[in-house]
Design a protein around this motif. Structure first.
Motif, PDB file in Angstrom:
ATOM      1  N   UNK A   3      -7.312  -8.069  10.630  1.00 21.29           N
ATOM      2  CA  UNK A   3      -6.339  -8.974  10.443  1.00 21.29           C
ATOM      3  C   UNK A   3      -5.875  -9.069   8.888  1.00 21.29           C
ATOM      4  N   UNK A   4      -4.392  -9.238   8.587  1.00 20.53           N
ATOM      5  CA  UNK A   4      -3.986  -9.120   7.210  1.00 20.53           C
ATOM      6  C   UNK A   4      -4.318 -10.022   6.456  1.00 20.53           C
ATOM      7  N   UNK A   5      -4.829 -11.389   7.034  1.00 23.55           N
ATOM      8  CA  UNK A   5      -5.381 -12.436   6.474  1.00 23.55           C
ATOM      9  C   UNK A   5      -6.724 -12.064   5.706  1.00 23.55           C
ATOM     10  N   UNK A  18      -3.229  -1.241  15.343  1.00 20.39           N
ATOM     11  CA  UNK A  18      -1.971  -1.560  15.436  1.00 20.39           C
ATOM     12  C   UNK A  18      -1.983  -3.168  15.501  1.00 20.39           C
ATOM     13  N   UNK A  19      -1.610  -3.719  14.502  1.00 19.87           N
ATOM     14  CA  UNK A  19      -1.435  -5.299  14.560  1.00 19.87           C
ATOM     15  C   UNK A  19      -2.584  -5.949  14.039  1.00 19.87           C
ATOM     16  N   UNK A  20      -3.113  -7.035  14.913  1.00 21.42           N
ATOM     17  CA  UNK A  20      -4.508  -7.704  14.399  1.00 21.42           C
ATOM     18  C   UNK A  20      -5.409  -7.627  15.240  1.00 21.42           C
ATOM     19  N   UNK A  56      -9.932 -19.267   1.810  1.00 22.56           N
ATOM     20  CA  UNK A  56      -9.103 -19.660   2.792  1.00 22.56           C
ATOM     21  C   UNK A  56      -9.308 -19.084   4.126  1.00 22.56           C
ATOM     22  N   UNK A 108      -8.525 -20.514   8.285  1.00 18.77           N
ATOM     23  CA  UNK A 108      -8.492 -19.650   9.437  1.00 18.77           C
ATOM     24  C   UNK A 108      -9.442 -20.144  10.536  1.00 18.77           C
ATOM     25  N   UNK A 113      -5.109  -9.502   2.505  1.00 16.55           N
ATOM     26  CA  UNK A 113      -3.837  -9.253   1.888  1.00 16.55           C
ATOM     27  C   UNK A 113      -3.582  -9.955   0.581  1.00 16.55           C
ATOM     28  N   UNK A 114      -4.073 -10.967   0.399  1.00 15.13           N
ATOM     29  CA  UNK A 114      -4.048 -11.492  -1.102  1.00 15.13           C
ATOM     30  C   UNK A 114      -4.499 -10.819  -2.115  1.00 15.13           C
ATOM     31  N   UNK A 123      -3.155  -6.394  -0.638  1.00 15.80           N
ATOM     32  CA  UNK A 123      -1.873  -6.257  -0.193  1.00 15.80           C
ATOM     33  C   UNK A 123      -1.707  -5.327   1.068  1.00 15.80           C
ATOM     34  N   UNK A 124      -1.013  -4.353   1.087  1.00  9.31           N
ATOM     35  CA  UNK A 124      -0.687  -3.752   2.285  1.00  9.31           C
ATOM     36  C   UNK A 124      -1.658  -2.475   2.208  1.00  9.31           C
TER      37      UNK A 124
END
Lengths: 205, 206
Positions: free
Chosen positions: B169-171, B145-147, B48, B53, B174-175, B178-179
């Motif tokens: 970045x969380x992408x 903080x953030x991306x 992905x 992305x 994350x899958x 997670x956090x």
């Protein structure tokens, strides 16, 4: 000692917003992400109190970033949980009354507002929020975005958040992956317009 | 300069727009299979991340460049200025991810093997040890903080050359994680391609 923040309870079960937002996301979002903002804010607040008591100006200044980020995260998410409601509790029902009228007046239609918020949410670069805001000074509605966990007031002290949509990737990724636009299209099915109307009517009676 | 080297020769096309030929950018191939970095980074994420992305950055970058070309041709200064945000964001996304795929390697191709030679030496000199560097990068990555990205030499100056970048970045995680971004940061070092970093370093500091 200043009061410490605590994690507010969700007014519905984690799975109650399905299929718009998965129970897995709601659980992680609430119990991990929001909770972390609360924990880190309280830590920063403790450090701030220590720094103030020592008159350590440098430390006070350095802590502002953590206070803003984590405090903002708590503020924003606390609003967000109230912005959402299960369909069985009115989630998705369009606004009636004075807010509905004002939306038609300012944006032409509810669809036009939704379209505008979704466009701005989709276009947001990185992490942030898209807001339906009331400027209480001019009694006008507007759509705004903020980056990271900046609360809406950072864009204007007279701005009151009526609705906010979290467009951080953690808000949708497990379910929608990279398709942010699909998340935005679906979240309106659980939007709690009752809450937005209450806030609006309080500021514009 | 760095941008040109990222355009793969075989897919270079020119469009007759404006008074300059317009180069379009295309998605570079990964030098390994999507699943080859497991268990550090899942095949799902790699696919992905690459096909969705990175591809989206390239698509939007090409679109913005085309619009820029048109605006320049018309002398539309306002539009030229307005396009800078899209160019920076999408062009930067392409640049950063192109480096990132080369920063990673399967274990059987040397992923995770510590740097030897002059880069290893420079790291010990500057940070004390490779562990100290990793700890520093992970701390900064966790605190971001953030991306964004973590680079040991952050692209905040024209003379700075990226050796390694970690997408936070969380992408990017994350899958799978997670956090728990710190777990991602801890595990990614098992597939970091220090050979690439050394090559870049030795080219600049022979």
């Amino acid at each position: 000692m200043a009061e410490r923040l605590s994690l507010p309870e969700l007014p519905y079960d984690y799975g109650a917003l399905e299929p718009a937002i998965s129970g897995e996301i709601m659980l992680l979002h609430h119990q991990k992400h929001h909770k972390t903002y609360v924990t880190n804010f309280n830590n920063a607040l403790q450090q701030l109190e220590d720094a103030v008591s020592k008159s350590d100006a440098s430390a006070i200044v350095q802590l502002q970033s953590a206070l803003k980020f984590n405090g903002g995260g708590h503020i924003n998410h606390s609003i967000f949980w109230k912005n959402l409601a299960p369909v069985s509790q009115g989630g998705g029902e369009p606004p009636k009354g004075s807010l509905g009228n004002e939306i038609e007046k300012e944006f032409g239609s509810l669809e036009a507002l939704v379209h505008k918020m979704n466009s701005e949410g989709a276009a947001l670069q990185g992490s942030g929020w898209v807001w339906l805001a009331l400027d209480k000074e001019f009694k006008r509605l507007l759509v705004e975005t903020t980056f990271n966990q900046d609360p809406l007031v950072t864009k204007g002290s007279s701005l009151v958040p009526l609705l906010g949509i979290d467009v951080w990737e953690h808000a949708y990724y497990l379910q929608y992956k990279n398709a942010k636009a699909d998340y935005l299209a679906n979240i309106w099915k659980v939007m709690n317009w009752n809450y937005a109307s209450e806030v609006y009517e309080k500021e514009c009676p | 300069m760095a941008l040109r080297t990222l355009v793969t020769r075989k897919t270079l096309r020119t469009l007759p727009l404006g008074f300059r030929g317009l180069q379009t950018f295309s998605l570079p191939d990964l030098p390994y299979d999507y699943g080859a970095l497991e268990p550090a980074i899942s095949g799902d994420i790699m696919q992905i991340h690459h096909q969705k992305h990175h591809q989206a950055y390239i698509t939007n970058y090409n679109k913005a460049l085309e619009q820029l070309d048109g605006a320049i041709a018309k002398g539309d200064a306002s539009t030229v200025v307005k396009l800078q945000s899209a160019i920076k964001f999408n062009g930067g996304g392409h640049v950063n991810h192109s480096i990132f795929w080369k920063n990673l390697a399967p274990i059987r191709e040397g992923g995770g093997e510590p740097p030897k030679g002059s880069l290893g030496w420079a790291i010990d000199n500057h940070f004390g040890s490779i562990d100290a560097l990793i700890q520093k990068m992970n701390a900064e990555g966790a605190a971001l903080q953030g991306s964004g990205w973590v680079d040991p030499l952050v692209t905040k100056g024209p003379s700075l050359v990226p050796l390694l970048g970690i997408d936070v970045w969380e992408h990017a995680y994350y899958l799978q994680y997670k956090n728990v971004r710190p777990d991602y940061l801890k595990n990614i070092w098992k597939v970091i391609n220090w050979k690439y970093a050394s090559e870049v370093f030795e080219k600049e500091c022979p």
